[in-house]
Design a protein around this motif. Structure first.
Motif, PDB file in Angstrom:
ATOM      1  N   TYR A  34      23.865  35.977  39.063  1.00  0.00           N
ATOM      2  CA  TYR A  34      25.116  35.391  39.544  1.00  0.00           C
ATOM      3  C   TYR A  34      25.184  33.897  39.246  1.00  0.00           C
ATOM      4  O   TYR A  34      26.193  33.405  38.720  1.00  0.00           O
ATOM      5  CB  TYR A  34      25.250  35.602  41.052  1.00  0.00           C
ATOM      6  CG  TYR A  34      26.551  35.062  41.629  1.00  0.00           C
ATOM      7  CD1 TYR A  34      27.712  35.827  41.585  1.00  0.00           C
ATOM      8  CD2 TYR A  34      26.621  33.793  42.198  1.00  0.00           C
ATOM      9  CE1 TYR A  34      28.908  35.344  42.099  1.00  0.00           C
ATOM     10  CE2 TYR A  34      27.808  33.295  42.709  1.00  0.00           C
ATOM     11  CZ  TYR A  34      28.951  34.078  42.660  1.00  0.00           C
ATOM     12  OH  TYR A  34      30.131  33.586  43.151  1.00  0.00           O
ATOM     13  N   LEU A  46      40.840  40.253  48.548  1.00  0.00           N
ATOM     14  CA  LEU A  46      39.467  39.810  48.323  1.00  0.00           C
ATOM     15  C   LEU A  46      38.672  40.902  47.604  1.00  0.00           C
ATOM     16  O   LEU A  46      37.921  40.624  46.660  1.00  0.00           O
ATOM     17  CB  LEU A  46      38.804  39.452  49.654  1.00  0.00           C
ATOM     18  CG  LEU A  46      37.367  38.933  49.585  1.00  0.00           C
ATOM     19  CD1 LEU A  46      37.311  37.617  48.802  1.00  0.00           C
ATOM     20  CD2 LEU A  46      36.796  38.745  50.982  1.00  0.00           C
ATOM     21  N   VAL A  47      38.841  42.141  48.047  1.00  0.00           N
ATOM     22  CA  VAL A  47      38.182  43.268  47.379  1.00  0.00           C
ATOM     23  C   VAL A  47      38.657  43.374  45.937  1.00  0.00           C
ATOM     24  O   VAL A  47      37.864  43.622  45.018  1.00  0.00           O
ATOM     25  CB  VAL A  47      38.454  44.588  48.140  1.00  0.00           C
ATOM     26  CG1 VAL A  47      37.953  45.786  47.341  1.00  0.00           C
ATOM     27  CG2 VAL A  47      37.804  44.551  49.518  1.00  0.00           C
ATOM     28  N   ILE A  83      36.858  40.960  43.754  1.00  0.00           N
ATOM     29  CA  ILE A  83      35.482  41.394  43.497  1.00  0.00           C
ATOM     30  C   ILE A  83      35.447  42.484  42.430  1.00  0.00           C
ATOM     31  O   ILE A  83      34.545  42.529  41.580  1.00  0.00           O
ATOM     32  CB  ILE A  83      34.821  41.893  44.801  1.00  0.00           C
ATOM     33  CG1 ILE A  83      34.673  40.729  45.805  1.00  0.00           C
ATOM     34  CG2 ILE A  83      33.463  42.525  44.525  1.00  0.00           C
ATOM     35  CD1 ILE A  83      34.258  41.165  47.197  1.00  0.00           C
ATOM     36  N   GLN A  91      37.598  42.966  39.997  1.00  0.00           N
ATOM     37  CA  GLN A  91      38.366  42.641  38.794  1.00  0.00           C
ATOM     38  C   GLN A  91      37.786  43.221  37.506  1.00  0.00           C
ATOM     39  O   GLN A  91      38.530  43.747  36.671  1.00  0.00           O
ATOM     40  CB  GLN A  91      38.513  41.124  38.644  1.00  0.00           C
ATOM     41  CG  GLN A  91      39.744  40.561  39.322  1.00  0.00           C
ATOM     42  CD  GLN A  91      40.051  39.158  38.849  1.00  0.00           C
ATOM     43  OE1 GLN A  91      40.967  38.946  38.080  1.00  0.00           O
ATOM     44  NE2 GLN A  91      39.274  38.204  39.328  1.00  0.00           N
ATOM     45  N   LEU A 142      29.207  40.335  38.085  1.00  0.00           N
ATOM     46  CA  LEU A 142      29.332  39.344  39.152  1.00  0.00           C
ATOM     47  C   LEU A 142      30.092  38.113  38.673  1.00  0.00           C
ATOM     48  O   LEU A 142      30.902  37.533  39.405  1.00  0.00           O
ATOM     49  CB  LEU A 142      27.944  38.947  39.654  1.00  0.00           C
ATOM     50  CG  LEU A 142      27.128  40.048  40.330  1.00  0.00           C
ATOM     51  CD1 LEU A 142      25.707  39.560  40.616  1.00  0.00           C
ATOM     52  CD2 LEU A 142      27.797  40.512  41.619  1.00  0.00           C
ATOM     53  N   GLY A 167      33.786  38.696  38.650  1.00  0.00           N
ATOM     54  CA  GLY A 167      34.342  39.102  39.923  1.00  0.00           C
ATOM     55  C   GLY A 167      34.682  37.903  40.772  1.00  0.00           C
ATOM     56  O   GLY A 167      35.438  37.022  40.360  1.00  0.00           O
ATOM     57  N   LEU A 168      34.112  37.848  41.972  1.00  0.00           N
ATOM     58  CA  LEU A 168      34.361  36.721  42.875  1.00  0.00           C
ATOM     59  C   LEU A 168      33.444  35.569  42.480  1.00  0.00           C
ATOM     60  O   LEU A 168      32.340  35.421  42.992  1.00  0.00           O
ATOM     61  CB  LEU A 168      34.122  37.143  44.329  1.00  0.00           C
ATOM     62  CG  LEU A 168      34.581  36.137  45.386  1.00  0.00           C
ATOM     63  CD1 LEU A 168      36.087  35.917  45.303  1.00  0.00           C
ATOM     64  CD2 LEU A 168      34.195  36.618  46.780  1.00  0.00           C
ATOM     65  N   HIS A 169      33.898  34.773  41.560  1.00  0.00           N
ATOM     66  CA  HIS A 169      33.092  33.695  40.977  1.00  0.00           C
ATOM     67  C   HIS A 169      34.030  32.529  40.677  1.00  0.00           C
ATOM     68  O   HIS A 169      35.191  32.746  40.319  1.00  0.00           O
ATOM     69  CB  HIS A 169      32.443  34.210  39.685  1.00  0.00           C
ATOM     70  CG  HIS A 169      31.337  33.351  39.157  1.00  0.00           C
ATOM     71  ND1 HIS A 169      31.577  32.195  38.454  1.00  0.00           N
ATOM     72  CD2 HIS A 169      29.980  33.496  39.216  1.00  0.00           C
ATOM     73  CE1 HIS A 169      30.411  31.658  38.102  1.00  0.00           C
ATOM     74  NE2 HIS A 169      29.434  32.419  38.551  1.00  0.00           N
ATOM     75  N   SER A 217      36.094  32.693  37.623  1.00  0.00           N
ATOM     76  CA  SER A 217      37.098  33.756  37.580  1.00  0.00           C
ATOM     77  C   SER A 217      38.461  33.309  38.093  1.00  0.00           C
ATOM     78  O   SER A 217      39.436  34.057  37.962  1.00  0.00           O
ATOM     79  CB  SER A 217      36.619  34.961  38.392  1.00  0.00           C
ATOM     80  OG  SER A 217      35.508  35.572  37.761  1.00  0.00           O
TER      81      SER A 217
END
Length: 321
Positions: free
Chosen positions: A73, A159-160, A163, A165, A217, A220-222, A225
């Motif tokens: 990550y 939010l999900v 994550i 995406q 990762l 996703g939520l990064h 991103s």
């Protein structure tokens, strides 16, 4: 938590703005044409990133699983996400130029190696449509489906969605605009899985997990991103493309200069700041983002923003030669 206030996409009945703005800019600043063409440094930067990830594979082979995932990550995700944006640049033939299209395609497969999954050939196939039919219903697979817009409507669900995406980006084209598998995609898969097997054979499972987990990762939520949302989600009514001029451009091949990119897709990312400088009067007053992290926060908690917050239009198919 409440639900998003949008119940549908923002339907418009006008052409995308980039074609007309390109003509206006070139009429006033014809010198911008000199920026078009190959970036001689891109192939060396990408090669350095590929070999950096191979070195990382060797270094993580004896780590515990928690540290493998941590570095996937914190480091691998950044590099691999950046590599997808290098592939984005290469898809416009800026590594070797338009006259060497085959070299660009094969080099994109080389850039694909750290991602762990075949990506470059399929991306190229659909990215052409994203530029040609921006916001096109059933053509631009960058836009969420109706189901995504309807279901991912609350902060928790959005939010999900962030994550997940990578999953939606991989599967959405198969539903929205399925296309036959090409020979290039088969070659991409063979090259990629062969490289994965060699890494597994030499150093075991952990390096392979490091690469694949880093890609999932990192997309996703990064923090990086945020560009997925920042580029085309409608934060200001009537505007469908936005630029970001902050420091994360240094590790993302200037993908933040997104208005400039859609206006001039044949100009390498490294030269997009020059487009902004040469034609500043066309860009300075347009809405822009100052933080990709803020974009992610607003996407989750602003009721007016969600998967439905996209401009959509009906486009006519262009006949291929």
């Amino acid at each position: 938590m409440g639900k998003s206030g949008r119940l549908d996409f923002e339907w418009v009945y006008t052409d995308q703005p980039h074609t007309s703005r390109r003509k206006e800019i070139l009429a006033k600043h014809p010198e911008i044409k000199s920026l078009m063409g190959a970036d001689p440094h891109l192939k060396w930067i990408v090669s350095g990133m590929v070999f950096t990830q191979l070195l990382a594979c060797y270094l993580v082979k004896d780590l515990s699983w928690k540290w493998v995932l941590f570095w996937a990550y914190a480091f691998g995700g950044c590099v691999n996400h950046s590599m997808t944006l290098a592939i984005h640049d290469i898809s416009h033939n800026v590594a070797f130029g338009n006259k060497q299209a085959r070299w660009n395609r094969w080099f994109a497969m080389f850039a694909n190696l750290p991602i762990g999954m075949p990506y470059s050939a399929s991306f190229k196939k659909y990215h052409i449509d994203h530029h040609r039919y921006l916001g096109g219903d059933g053509l631009d697979v960058d836009i969420a489906t109706d189901w995504e817009g309807w279901f991912f409507c609350s902060p928790a669900r959005k939010l999900v969605w962030l994550i997940l995406q990578p999953l939606f980006y991989a599967l959405r084209p198969l539903y929205v605009n399925p296309k036959p598998v090409t020979r290039l995609e088969v070659s991409n898969a063979v090259v990629q899985f062969t490289a994965d097997f060699i890494i597994y054979y030499l150093w075991g499972l952990k390096p392979v997990v490091y690469l694949v987990a880093g890609s999932i990762l990192g997309m996703g939520l990064h923090p990086i991103s945020g560009h997925f949302i920042a580029e085309h989600y409608m934060f200001s009514k009537g505007h469908e493309t936005y630029s970001y001029y902050g420091p994360l451009n240094y590790i993302t091949f200037n993908v933040g200069y997104h208005m400039e990119h859609h206006d001039f897709p044949s100009i390498p990312g490294s030269k997009l700041p020059l487009v902004k400088k040469m034609a500043a009067e066309f860009y300075d007053d347009l809405p822009q983002h100052t933080s990709w992290m803020r974009v992610l926060w607003d996407f989750v908690f602003d009721d007016a923003i969600g998967p439905y917050a996209r401009v959509k239009r009906t486009c006519k198919l262009v006949k291929e030669d």
